[in-house]
Write a protein that holds these residues in place. Structure first.
Motif, PDB file in Angstrom:
ATOM      1  N   LEU A 155       4.572   5.372  -5.595  1.00  0.00           N
ATOM      2  CA  LEU A 155       4.484   5.394  -7.058  1.00  0.00           C
ATOM      3  C   LEU A 155       3.582   6.538  -7.524  1.00  0.00           C
ATOM      4  O   LEU A 155       3.860   7.180  -8.545  1.00  0.00           O
ATOM      5  CB  LEU A 155       3.957   4.058  -7.577  1.00  0.00           C
ATOM      6  CG  LEU A 155       4.922   2.869  -7.462  1.00  0.00           C
ATOM      7  CD1 LEU A 155       4.215   1.574  -7.833  1.00  0.00           C
ATOM      8  CD2 LEU A 155       6.147   3.072  -8.341  1.00  0.00           C
ATOM      9  N   VAL A 156       2.515   6.809  -6.776  1.00  0.00           N
ATOM     10  CA  VAL A 156       1.639   7.952  -7.103  1.00  0.00           C
ATOM     11  C   VAL A 156       2.404   9.256  -6.944  1.00  0.00           C
ATOM     12  O   VAL A 156       2.283  10.172  -7.782  1.00  0.00           O
ATOM     13  CB  VAL A 156       0.377   7.944  -6.207  1.00  0.00           C
ATOM     14  CG1 VAL A 156      -0.410   9.243  -6.373  1.00  0.00           C
ATOM     15  CG2 VAL A 156      -0.508   6.751  -6.544  1.00  0.00           C
ATOM     16  N   LEU A 157       3.201   9.372  -5.902  1.00  0.00           N
ATOM     17  CA  LEU A 157       4.010  10.569  -5.682  1.00  0.00           C
ATOM     18  C   LEU A 157       5.056  10.741  -6.784  1.00  0.00           C
ATOM     19  O   LEU A 157       5.343  11.864  -7.211  1.00  0.00           O
ATOM     20  CB  LEU A 157       4.686  10.499  -4.309  1.00  0.00           C
ATOM     21  CG  LEU A 157       3.743  10.607  -3.105  1.00  0.00           C
ATOM     22  CD1 LEU A 157       4.465  10.219  -1.820  1.00  0.00           C
ATOM     23  CD2 LEU A 157       3.178  12.015  -2.990  1.00  0.00           C
ATOM     24  N   THR A 197       0.835  -1.209   0.000  1.00  0.00           N
ATOM     25  CA  THR A 197       0.000   0.000   0.000  1.00  0.00           C
ATOM     26  C   THR A 197       0.866   1.253   0.000  1.00  0.00           C
ATOM     27  O   THR A 197       0.619   2.201  -0.754  1.00  0.00           O
ATOM     28  CB  THR A 197      -0.930   0.019   1.229  1.00  0.00           C
ATOM     29  OG1 THR A 197      -1.767  -1.140   1.207  1.00  0.00           O
ATOM     30  CG2 THR A 197      -1.798   1.274   1.219  1.00  0.00           C
ATOM     31  N   HIS A 198       1.889   1.233   0.836  1.00  0.00           N
ATOM     32  CA  HIS A 198       2.800   2.384   0.873  1.00  0.00           C
ATOM     33  C   HIS A 198       3.566   2.505  -0.440  1.00  0.00           C
ATOM     34  O   HIS A 198       3.830   3.610  -0.930  1.00  0.00           O
ATOM     35  CB  HIS A 198       3.775   2.256   2.041  1.00  0.00           C
ATOM     36  CG  HIS A 198       4.714   3.425   2.186  1.00  0.00           C
ATOM     37  ND1 HIS A 198       4.292   4.740   2.187  1.00  0.00           N
ATOM     38  CD2 HIS A 198       6.072   3.475   2.313  1.00  0.00           C
ATOM     39  CE1 HIS A 198       5.323   5.544   2.319  1.00  0.00           C
ATOM     40  NE2 HIS A 198       6.416   4.804   2.388  1.00  0.00           N
ATOM     41  N   GLY A 251       4.572   9.720  -9.803  1.00  0.00           N
ATOM     42  CA  GLY A 251       3.764  10.212 -10.910  1.00  0.00           C
ATOM     43  C   GLY A 251       3.523  11.706 -10.819  1.00  0.00           C
ATOM     44  O   GLY A 251       3.574  12.418 -11.832  1.00  0.00           O
ATOM     45  N   PHE A 252       3.275  12.211  -9.597  1.00  0.00           N
ATOM     46  CA  PHE A 252       3.094  13.651  -9.384  1.00  0.00           C
ATOM     47  C   PHE A 252       4.369  14.408  -9.743  1.00  0.00           C
ATOM     48  O   PHE A 252       4.330  15.455 -10.405  1.00  0.00           O
ATOM     49  CB  PHE A 252       2.705  13.908  -7.925  1.00  0.00           C
ATOM     50  CG  PHE A 252       2.617  15.361  -7.555  1.00  0.00           C
ATOM     51  CD1 PHE A 252       1.587  16.155  -8.031  1.00  0.00           C
ATOM     52  CD2 PHE A 252       3.578  15.936  -6.726  1.00  0.00           C
ATOM     53  CE1 PHE A 252       1.512  17.503  -7.681  1.00  0.00           C
ATOM     54  CE2 PHE A 252       3.507  17.275  -6.378  1.00  0.00           C
ATOM     55  CZ  PHE A 252       2.469  18.063  -6.855  1.00  0.00           C
ATOM     56  N   ILE A 294       2.481   1.739  -3.375  1.00  0.00           N
ATOM     57  CA  ILE A 294       1.569   2.360  -4.344  1.00  0.00           C
ATOM     58  C   ILE A 294       1.505   3.868  -4.115  1.00  0.00           C
ATOM     59  O   ILE A 294       1.498   4.660  -5.070  1.00  0.00           O
ATOM     60  CB  ILE A 294       0.163   1.723  -4.242  1.00  0.00           C
ATOM     61  CG1 ILE A 294       0.221   0.268  -4.716  1.00  0.00           C
ATOM     62  CG2 ILE A 294      -0.852   2.514  -5.068  1.00  0.00           C
ATOM     63  CD1 ILE A 294      -1.055  -0.513  -4.462  1.00  0.00           C
ATOM     64  N   GLU A 295       1.490   4.276  -2.841  1.00  0.00           N
ATOM     65  CA  GLU A 295       1.487   5.714  -2.529  1.00  0.00           C
ATOM     66  C   GLU A 295       2.745   6.393  -3.083  1.00  0.00           C
ATOM     67  O   GLU A 295       2.672   7.490  -3.653  1.00  0.00           O
ATOM     68  CB  GLU A 295       1.416   5.912  -1.010  1.00  0.00           C
ATOM     69  CG  GLU A 295       0.102   5.502  -0.384  1.00  0.00           C
ATOM     70  CD  GLU A 295       0.136   5.560   1.138  1.00  0.00           C
ATOM     71  OE1 GLU A 295      -0.935   5.504   1.752  1.00  0.00           O
ATOM     72  OE2 GLU A 295       1.259   5.649   1.708  1.00  0.00           O
TER      73      GLU A 295
END
Length: 482
Positions: A424-426, A418-419, A428-429, A421-422
């Motif tokens: 990876l989203v960051l 879960t972390h 992406g940002f 994925i977080e």
């Protein structure tokens, strides 16, 4: 003293206030304060390291003065070689002594002879690779009469030890930075605000991207036999963004801090992961080092002007030396050689300068051709980073074998997904902001200039909130070890 530490959070405002409110009427006081602050900043790790940087400063300053009055070509060359021997001698001893000794012992053992020699417990002085190259560039430029030698010892000391970029660059040329110490700086509000904006983005890269990626990269690389090929590829991807966020983040903080004090440092990263080939990648990654090797090693060797054999030779020399500069380990040499192999087809086909300028300039998205080129270049870079991160060559080969195993297409299984994925989203940002700002000096520079003041403040506060919400475990900057 780390940029991402409480110590620096106290140190920077104190120096800023003294600089602009108590030393603003005198150039000498401004420069003297920078020297004192820089020595304090550097000595925070180990005060014994100060003796090396002070000695290097005295040697190169004295050689510069000597070159200003000496016209005999042999004596001038002698002064130049004295600077090279002293600077590279210190660098070689502290950084490479044990490496060469261990490999010498191994070589003698291979031929049936035991060589009895003891390694030394040598502590590598922080930043020695950076300020060594910076002072060398001064001596070489003075020798070549590209720069007038300074007779202002305080200004020269400030140039060598300038604390924002002292321990991990950018490696500044004397022709750009030294003259800025000759004139009194005046506070410019817009420059200071822009500096704070770049510091903010650098901190986001470091404490959010790099430090969080480090947790997963360390786990995968330290326990690579326990994970599937897809997991190991993910680990390599995390390290790819760890080293980018770490080093480009440091450069952003250094450049932004310099602007707070009225100085302009050269750009060190120009969004390298948007490169369309390896040649473009190396024009955009660690630009201060790449151009240093180009100007002071590659071109003197003949560059790409000679025949094919000379071009190939010079290409491998420049990349292998660049790899060895990063550390006393065969992994860095292999990493450099691998990048040379990547670069070679472009050089031989005379396409090493085919991708100049901003990718998809003026467009929101790249075309299919550019997208494929960027993906291919990025993948090759990720593979090369495995050697950079590995403990040794066999570790790197084992890691790569694991990636390209039958489990390459499986779903990665590991803790804290879960972390992950977080993070990876960051990432992406990060890439989204930098893609939109890829025609600027740094990604965040594009955001906020023409916005309503309220929206601008809210956006920056949002970045600050992300930093505090997702701050990772404090890690030293990777390039401190170089």
């Amino acid at each position: 003293m780390l940029f991402n530490s409480i110590d620096f959070a106290v140190f920077l405002p104190v120096v800023f206030i003294l600089y602009w409110f108590f030393c603003n009427k005198s150039l000498k006081l401004q420069n003297l304060l920078i020297v004192i602050a820089s020595y304090l900043f550097y000595g925070w790790w180990d005060w014994r390291f100060l003796s090396l940087i002070i000695f290097s400063t005295i040697v190169d300053y004295s050689i510069g003065v000597a070159l200003s009055t000496e016209e005999n070509s042999k004596k001038r060359k002698g002064f130049l070689w004295l600077s090279i021997i002293v600077n590279l001698g210190f660098l070689g001893f502290f950084k490479y002594y044990n490496f060469f000794l261990d490999n010498l012992i191994s070589a003698f053992t291979l031929f049936g002879t035991e060589l009895h020699a003891s390694s030394l417990k040598i502590i590598l002085p922080v930043g020695i690779s950076f300020y060594t190259f910076q002072t060398l560039s001064y001596t070489i430029d003075v020798y070549k009469r590209k720069l007038n030698p300074t007779k202002d010892f305080i200004a020269f000391s400030a140039f060598v030890s300038f604390f924002p970029q002292l321990v991990a660059g950018p490696i500044e040329r004397a022709t750009n930075l030294l003259p800025q110490f000759y004139s009194k700086r005046k506070f410019e509000y817009s420059k200071a605000v822009d500096g704070l904006r770049q510091i903010l983005w650098g901190m986001f890269k470091k404490v959010v991207i790099a430090d969080n990626c480090a947790e997963f990269a360390n786990e995968f690389f330290n326990n690579h036999t326990e994970y599937s090929g897809s997991g190991l590829l993910l680990g390599a991807l995390f390290f790819t963004f760890q080293i980018y966020g770490d080093f480009s983040g440091y450069s952003d903080i250094a450049i932004g801090t310099s602007r707070l004090f009225g100085f302009n440092l050269k750009q060190n990263f120009a969004f390298p992961y948007f490169s369309r080939d390896i040649a473009e990648f190396w024009r955009r990654w660690h630009m201060s080092l790449s151009t240093w090797f180009r100007d002071y090693l590659y071109i003197p060797l003949g560059g790409s002007k000679g025949g094919t054999a000379m071009k190939v030779r010079n290409t491998f020399i420049i990349f292998i030396v660049s790899g060895f500069w990063h550390g006393a380990n065969w992994t860095f040499i292999v990493w450099g050689a691998l990048n040379a192999l990547y670069f070679l087809p472009l050089l031989l086909a005379n396409k090493n300068r085919s991708n100049i300028g901003t990718v998809a300039e003026g467009k929101l998205t790249p075309n299919i051709s550019d997208m494929l080129k960027m993906c291919t270049t990025f993948f090759l870079t990720v593979i090369a980073w495995v050697f950079f991160r590995a403990n040794n060559v066999s570790h790197a080969i084992s890691y790569l074998n694991g990636i390209f195993s039958k489990s390459f297409l499986s779903i990665p299984e590991f803790e804290n997904r879960t972390h992950a994925i977080e993070v990876l989203v960051l990432i992406g940002f990060l890439m989204f902001i930098e893609w939109l700002g890829r025609d600027t000096q740094y990604g965040l520079e594009k955001f906020g200039f023409k916005w309503n003041k309220t929206f601008r403040i809210l956006f920056y506060l949002g970045v600050v909130c992300i930093i505090f919400l997702f701050i990772g475990k404090e890690q030293e900057f990777i390039y401190f070890q170089f």
